[in-house]
Design a protein around this motif. Structure first.
Motif, PDB file in Angstrom:
ATOM      1  N   GLU A  79      40.755   4.849  39.648  1.00  0.00           N
ATOM      2  CA  GLU A  79      39.345   5.251  39.646  1.00  0.00           C
ATOM      3  C   GLU A  79      38.753   4.977  38.266  1.00  0.00           C
ATOM      4  O   GLU A  79      39.463   5.030  37.249  1.00  0.00           O
ATOM      5  N   THR A 100      37.992   2.282  42.536  1.00  0.00           N
ATOM      6  CA  THR A 100      36.896   3.084  43.111  1.00  0.00           C
ATOM      7  C   THR A 100      36.061   3.684  41.980  1.00  0.00           C
ATOM      8  O   THR A 100      36.632   4.253  41.039  1.00  0.00           O
ATOM      9  N   CYS A 125      41.677   8.673  37.476  1.00  0.00           N
ATOM     10  CA  CYS A 125      40.798   7.917  36.565  1.00  0.00           C
ATOM     11  C   CYS A 125      41.620   7.248  35.470  1.00  0.00           C
ATOM     12  O   CYS A 125      42.413   7.904  34.790  1.00  0.00           O
TER      13      CYS A 125
END
Ligand SMILES: Cc1ncc(COP(=O)(O)O)c(C=O)c1O
Length: 369
Positions: A79, A100, A125
């Motif tokens: 992410e 994403t 992330c």
């Protein structure tokens, strides 16, 4: 109508340096090494000196972002934290590499909000794309502290901010060179624009740029030796020659943008229906755009100003999380959604005259009431 103001005036910008531009183009016409000619390396060196970093020329600013993500190993399952209030390219590249986006709100500077970043981070992330929107640096000092703790990579989307700087750990640094990688666009209307598409990836970490170069040049480590799957994204020789001719003028053009922005700020600050983006003392702004936030009927103000010969624009009327491919995500981004419906970008380019700037101020104050 007193004036018909241009949204951008490239002929006026280029006229005083026509001889230099002609000579640069002629030189390439003479040797005809249109791909990877000597002007590419020369421009990379010159821009490297200007930024105090290493530079790799690529095809455009969008490729630069995609290659930057791939260079940092961002892909499937990862992410990436990114502001939703930006140009679409800042986000589409995340999906292109299989990752994403995690949308983050912006603050009163129109750039990524560091406290929202802290709220939105997830265990998946791996990276932040900080966008220096409108020429205004994101808060890189706070972002670099945050990523140190969270172990994230940082890409600075510097498409709109070449020449801006940010105070990080007590030192002024050019934006684009503070995180792991910075990406630049030379789209013709940018502060340093080519005569077509062009882009660059910049970094203080030269090993990262070696990998980026491989990715941008078919995964080659040397001619016909392909180490990895890459793509074809090169800065044209002609564009590099033109950019070299224009680079010595960048600071002077940016300074004129700052002067115009000061006139706008002084002339509009007393209008209670207008808010002007904050410029904290950790940043120097290069005003790719001058954007205000208005109360009242923004679309009507816009129509009236257009009819008065003032080309106002909406950068950007829809935050990226509201584009249809992201509409299932539903992030909470109150500032982005407020700003997108109340913002107006006023014309700003280095060849605007003071009379034109005063006319814009007068007209905005007449219309926004
Ligand atoms: C913030 C931002 N990122 C990325 C890009 C993409 O640059 P390019 O048009 O050179 O692909 C742009 C271009 O407008 C931009 O404004």
């Amino acid at each position: 109508m007193k004036y018909q103001i241009q949204i951008i005036d490239l002929p006026a910008l280029h006229a005083p340096i026509k001889l230099e531009l002609d000579a640069a183009i002629q030189k390439v016409m003479y040797h005809q090494q249109f791909i990877s000619g000597p002007e590419v390396g020369l421009f990379e060196k010159e821009l490297g000196v200007y930024l105090n970093a290493s530079v790799l020329g690529v095809g455009n600013g969008t490729d630069a972002l995609e290659i930057a993500l791939l260079t940092l190993g961002i892909g499937l399952g990862d992410e990436v934290l990114v502001p939703s209030f930006s140009y679409f390219a800042s986000v589409e590249v995340i999906n292109k590499v299989g990752a994403t986006p995690v949308f983050v709100d912006v603050d009163e500077t129109f750039t990524i909000c560091v406290s929202d970043l802290q709220q939105k981070i997830t265990p998946k992330c791996k990276c932040i794309i900080a966008v220096h929107l409108y020429g205004m640096p994101a808060n890189m000092g706070a972002i670099m502290e945050f990523v140190k703790v969270q172990n994230l990579k940082v890409i600075e989307d510097t498409a709109q901010a070449i020449g801006a700087s940010c105070l990080v750990q007590g030192k002024w640094q050019m934006v684009g060179t503070i995180g792991d990688l910075g990406t630049i666009s030379f789209f013709p209307s940018k502060n340093l624009g080519a005569f077509g598409d062009g882009g660059a990836i910049v970094s203080k970490k030269s090993n990262l740029l070696e990998r980026a170069k491989m990715l941008a040049q078919h995964g080659q480590s040397s001619k016909y030796v392909h180490e990895i799957i890459g793509s074809n994204s090169r800065l044209d020789t002609l564009q590099a020659a033109i950019l070299s001719a224009k680079l010595p003028y960048l600071d002077q053009w940016n300074s004129r943008r700052v002067e115009i922005a000061k006139m706008y700020t002084d002339g509009l600050v007393a209008n209670k229906l207008i808010s002007i983006g904050a410029v904290p003392n950790y940043a120097t702004h290069v005003y790719h755009q001058f954007t205000i936030v208005v109360e009242g009927n923004r679309d009507q103000y816009m129509q009236e100003l257009q009819s008065m010969g003032i080309p106002v624009r909406l950068y950007y009327p829809k935050s990226i999380h509201q584009q249809k491919m992201f509409s299932h995500l539903n992030p909470v981004l109150p500032n982005s959604e407020r700003i997108q419906s109340q913002m107006l970008s006023l014309p700003i380019h280095p060849t605007m005259t003071n009379e034109e700037v005063s006319y814009v101020i007068e007209s905005v104050n007449r219309v926004v009431v």
